[in-house]
Design an enzyme around this catalytic site. Structure first.
Site, PDB file in Angstrom:
ATOM      1  N   ARG A   1       0.828  -1.228   0.000  1.00 31.67           N
ATOM      2  CA  ARG A   1       0.000   0.000   0.000  1.00 31.67           C
ATOM      3  C   ARG A   1       0.850   1.260   0.000  1.00 31.67           C
ATOM      4  O   ARG A   1       0.580   2.196  -0.738  1.00 31.67           O
ATOM      5  CB  ARG A   1      -0.911   0.020   1.236  1.00 31.67           C
ATOM      6  CG  ARG A   1      -2.235  -0.706   1.045  1.00 31.67           C
ATOM      7  CD  ARG A   1      -3.256  -0.266   2.083  1.00 31.67           C
ATOM      8  NE  ARG A   1      -2.798  -0.477   3.446  1.00 31.67           N
ATOM      9  CZ  ARG A   1      -2.843  -1.630   4.083  1.00 31.67           C
ATOM     10  NH1 ARG A   1      -3.327  -2.713   3.487  1.00 31.67           N
ATOM     11  NH2 ARG A   1      -2.412  -1.739   5.321  1.00 31.67           N
TER      12      ARG A   1
ATOM     13  N   TYR B   1       4.716 -11.884  -3.109  1.00 33.73           N
ATOM     14  CA  TYR B   1       4.351 -10.456  -3.167  1.00 33.73           C
ATOM     15  C   TYR B   1       5.306  -9.699  -4.090  1.00 33.73           C
ATOM     16  O   TYR B   1       4.909  -8.765  -4.782  1.00 33.73           O
ATOM     17  CB  TYR B   1       4.379  -9.827  -1.766  1.00 33.73           C
ATOM     18  CG  TYR B   1       3.052  -9.863  -1.036  1.00 33.73           C
ATOM     19  CD1 TYR B   1       2.597 -11.027  -0.422  1.00 33.73           C
ATOM     20  CD2 TYR B   1       2.246  -8.728  -0.973  1.00 33.73           C
ATOM     21  CE1 TYR B   1       1.377 -11.058   0.257  1.00 33.73           C
ATOM     22  CE2 TYR B   1       1.021  -8.758  -0.299  1.00 33.73           C
ATOM     23  CZ  TYR B   1       0.602  -9.916   0.310  1.00 33.73           C
ATOM     24  OH  TYR B   1      -0.603  -9.949   0.965  1.00 33.73           O
TER      25      TYR B   1
ATOM     26  N   TYR C   1       8.354 -23.016  13.953  1.00 31.72           N
ATOM     27  CA  TYR C   1       9.283 -21.921  13.646  1.00 31.72           C
ATOM     28  C   TYR C   1       9.829 -22.081  12.227  1.00 31.72           C
ATOM     29  O   TYR C   1       9.730 -21.159  11.403  1.00 31.72           O
ATOM     30  CB  TYR C   1      10.410 -21.948  14.670  1.00 31.72           C
ATOM     31  CG  TYR C   1      11.427 -20.832  14.535  1.00 31.72           C
ATOM     32  CD1 TYR C   1      11.131 -19.540  14.936  1.00 31.72           C
ATOM     33  CD2 TYR C   1      12.701 -21.091  14.032  1.00 31.72           C
ATOM     34  CE1 TYR C   1      12.077 -18.513  14.833  1.00 31.72           C
ATOM     35  CE2 TYR C   1      13.651 -20.082  13.928  1.00 31.72           C
ATOM     36  CZ  TYR C   1      13.337 -18.791  14.333  1.00 31.72           C
ATOM     37  OH  TYR C   1      14.274 -17.788  14.235  1.00 31.72           O
TER      38      TYR C   1
HETATM   39  P1  NAD Z   1      13.740 -11.881  20.415  1.00 28.90           P
HETATM   40  O1  NAD Z   1      12.857 -12.932  20.942  1.00 28.90           O
HETATM   41  O2  NAD Z   1      14.638 -11.144  21.373  1.00 28.90           O
HETATM   42  O3  NAD Z   1      12.918 -10.788  19.597  1.00 28.90           O
HETATM   43  C1  NAD Z   1      11.679 -11.056  18.987  1.00 28.90           C
HETATM   44  C2  NAD Z   1      10.764  -9.869  19.246  1.00 28.90           C
HETATM   45  O4  NAD Z   1       9.492 -10.101  18.597  1.00 28.90           O
HETATM   46  C3  NAD Z   1      10.452  -9.694  20.743  1.00 28.90           C
HETATM   47  O5  NAD Z   1      10.582  -8.342  21.098  1.00 28.90           O
HETATM   48  C4  NAD Z   1       9.007 -10.178  20.865  1.00 28.90           C
HETATM   49  O6  NAD Z   1       8.317  -9.585  21.948  1.00 28.90           O
HETATM   50  C5  NAD Z   1       8.454  -9.785  19.514  1.00 28.90           C
HETATM   51  N1  NAD Z   1       7.255 -10.565  19.132  1.00 28.90           N
HETATM   52  C6  NAD Z   1       7.105 -11.913  19.170  1.00 28.90           C
HETATM   53  N2  NAD Z   1       5.880 -12.242  18.736  1.00 28.90           N
HETATM   54  C7  NAD Z   1       5.254 -11.080  18.395  1.00 28.90           C
HETATM   55  C8  NAD Z   1       3.959 -10.754  17.894  1.00 28.90           C
HETATM   56  N3  NAD Z   1       3.047 -11.724  17.624  1.00 28.90           N
HETATM   57  N4  NAD Z   1       3.646  -9.444  17.685  1.00 28.90           N
HETATM   58  C9  NAD Z   1       4.544  -8.459  17.955  1.00 28.90           C
HETATM   59  N5  NAD Z   1       5.781  -8.710  18.449  1.00 28.90           N
HETATM   60  C10 NAD Z   1       6.129 -10.008  18.651  1.00 28.90           C
HETATM   61  O7  NAD Z   1      14.636 -12.570  19.263  1.00 28.90           O
HETATM   62  P2  NAD Z   1      15.799 -11.982  18.349  1.00 28.90           P
HETATM   63  O8  NAD Z   1      16.974 -12.864  18.510  1.00 28.90           O
HETATM   64  O9  NAD Z   1      15.928 -10.530  18.533  1.00 28.90           O
HETATM   65  O10 NAD Z   1      15.188 -12.290  16.892  1.00 28.90           O
HETATM   66  C11 NAD Z   1      14.627 -11.286  16.074  1.00 28.90           C
HETATM   67  C12 NAD Z   1      14.249 -11.899  14.734  1.00 28.90           C
HETATM   68  O11 NAD Z   1      15.413 -12.439  14.111  1.00 28.90           O
HETATM   69  C13 NAD Z   1      13.243 -13.043  14.838  1.00 28.90           C
HETATM   70  O12 NAD Z   1      12.338 -12.965  13.752  1.00 28.90           O
HETATM   71  C14 NAD Z   1      14.098 -14.274  14.712  1.00 28.90           C
HETATM   72  O13 NAD Z   1      13.383 -15.357  14.152  1.00 28.90           O
HETATM   73  C15 NAD Z   1      15.185 -13.795  13.768  1.00 28.90           C
HETATM   74  N6  NAD Z   1      16.420 -14.600  13.941  1.00 28.90           N
HETATM   75  C16 NAD Z   1      17.234 -14.407  15.007  1.00 28.90           C
HETATM   76  C17 NAD Z   1      18.374 -15.190  15.139  1.00 28.90           C
HETATM   77  C18 NAD Z   1      19.348 -15.021  16.268  1.00 28.90           C
HETATM   78  O14 NAD Z   1      20.324 -15.771  16.330  1.00 28.90           O
HETATM   79  N7  NAD Z   1      19.202 -14.082  17.165  1.00 28.90           N
HETATM   80  C19 NAD Z   1      18.657 -16.183  14.188  1.00 28.90           C
HETATM   81  C20 NAD Z   1      17.775 -16.352  13.135  1.00 28.90           C
HETATM   82  C21 NAD Z   1      16.668 -15.547  13.001  1.00 28.90           C
END
Ligand code: NAD
Ligand code: UDP
Length: 309
Positions: free
Chosen positions: A104, A157, A143
């Protein structure tokens, strides 16, 4: 630019917000605080270019923005398995809501995908061209498959609606602001060592991971969003590969203390090995390469946890 960060109160999101604010952007975070914490962004809350909105990405949202970073999703296995149906909904509906908004308002939209899309990889190290080896019905599937479906949505998309996407597959990243009860291996080992508790290795400790320090990852994200050569998917991570036993020993060496290493059962579908092939990122992202060695990154992370545990 006006930039929306979903999941911006989490570990990675809060570091991203620091960089975006320092670079002069207007930043809006939406986060339901499931695994994130307001204290991660407390220093930004009064900033005139920063805004926090408590909101669940499963429900639609509207913001006038130029870029969107979609990070909302619990990332540690105990947290994403706590409510697995919600985890899949967060990945899939969160992606649809971000992509609908990006379409959008014509925003560039970034997806935080994961090395978990490769599952328990049969190819090592993993290049982006590898399609993976994922169990679709196991404990990690909520996941892994949620993130795989999100990638599918991003590319559909892009193809169908011309949405300007960027997709990054993040390999294990660690650093300050991980939650002390997060359950991931680096924070677990550091907190256990600092408390003088047993260090819990799952399985025999021979499984490998590649650990990237948070600052190196965020630098890669910003370069990825700035370039227009390719939409990805890109692997981002540090190709240094360590067994969990090596990680435990290094953590013990750096923390000192009297913790013993103990062995616990290996969780189901735990990948045996993981290392990113980062050739594509190094080629396209203007000489990006991870700079912080594990020992130095661990020392910085230990310094963060020390006064807190
Ligand atoms: P984290 O759990 O610290 O951060 C995730 C954030 O998303 C949190 O603040 C949580 O409250 C928020 N959240 C979860 N569900 C939600 C929802 N339904 N609505 C709104 N907010 C929501 O984890 P992170 O390590 O900071 O990871 C951030 C992103 O990076 C994630 O998508 C994760 O899958 C991806 N990731 C991280 C790693 C890593 O090694 N840290 C590796 C691969 C992918
Ligand atoms: N792990 C471990 N002890 C812990 C936590 C995790 O040995 O206290 C192992 C886990 O089984 C996996 C590796 O460390 O093999 C990385 O786990 P993490 O949850 O950090 O990330 P992921 O498995 O998603 O890569």
């Amino acid at each position: 630019m006006r930039i929306l960060v979903t999941g911006g109160a989490g570990f990675l999101g809060s570091h991203l917000c620091d960089r975006l604010i320092a670079d002069g952007h207007d930043v809006t975070v939406i986060d339901n605080l499931f695994t994130g914490r307001k204290q991660n962004i407390a220093h930004l809350l009064q900033h005139p270019r920063f805004e926090f909105v408590r909101h669940d990405v499963i429900d639609p949202f509207k913001f006038e923005v130029d870029q969107i970073y979609n990070l909302a999703c619990p990332a540690s296995p105990p947290h994403y398995q706590f409510n697995p149906i919600k985890t899949t909904k967060t990945s899939v509906m969160g992606a649809i809501n971000c992509l609908g908004l990006a379409k959008r308002v014509r925003a560039r939209v970034f997806q935080a995908s994961t090395s978990e899309v490769y599952g328990d990889p049969a190819i090592h190290p993993q290049p982006e061209s590898y399609w993976g080896n994922v169990n679709p019905i196991g404990k990690r599937s909520c996941y892994d498959e949620g993130k795989r479906c999100a990638e599918t949505l991003f590319f559909d998309y892009h193809r169908e609606n011309g949405v300007d996407i960027r997709v990054v597959r993040i390999f294990n990243t660690y650093g300050p602001r991980m939650h002390e009860a997060d359950g991931r291996v680096v924070s677990n080992f550091i907190v256990q060592a600092l408390r003088g508790q047993d260090i819990t290795i799952y399985g025999d400790g021979s499984q490998t991971r590649s650990f990237c320090y948070v600052d190196d990852l965020i630098e890669g994200w910003l370069r990825l969003m700035a370039q227009t050569e390719t939409v990805g998917p890109f692997n981002l991570g540090n190709p240094g590969e360590f067994t969990m036993l090596q990680l435990a020993e290094l953590t013990l060496k750096l923390v000192g203390g009297k913790s013993k290493i103990v062995y616990k059962p290996l969780p189901a579908d735990d990948p045996k090995q993981r290392r990113p092939d980062i050739t594509l990122a190094q080629k396209v992202l203007g000489g990006w390469t991870p700079k912080v060695p594990l020992e130095e990154g661990l020392a910085r992370t230990i310094a963060y946890f020390k006064p807190r545990v």
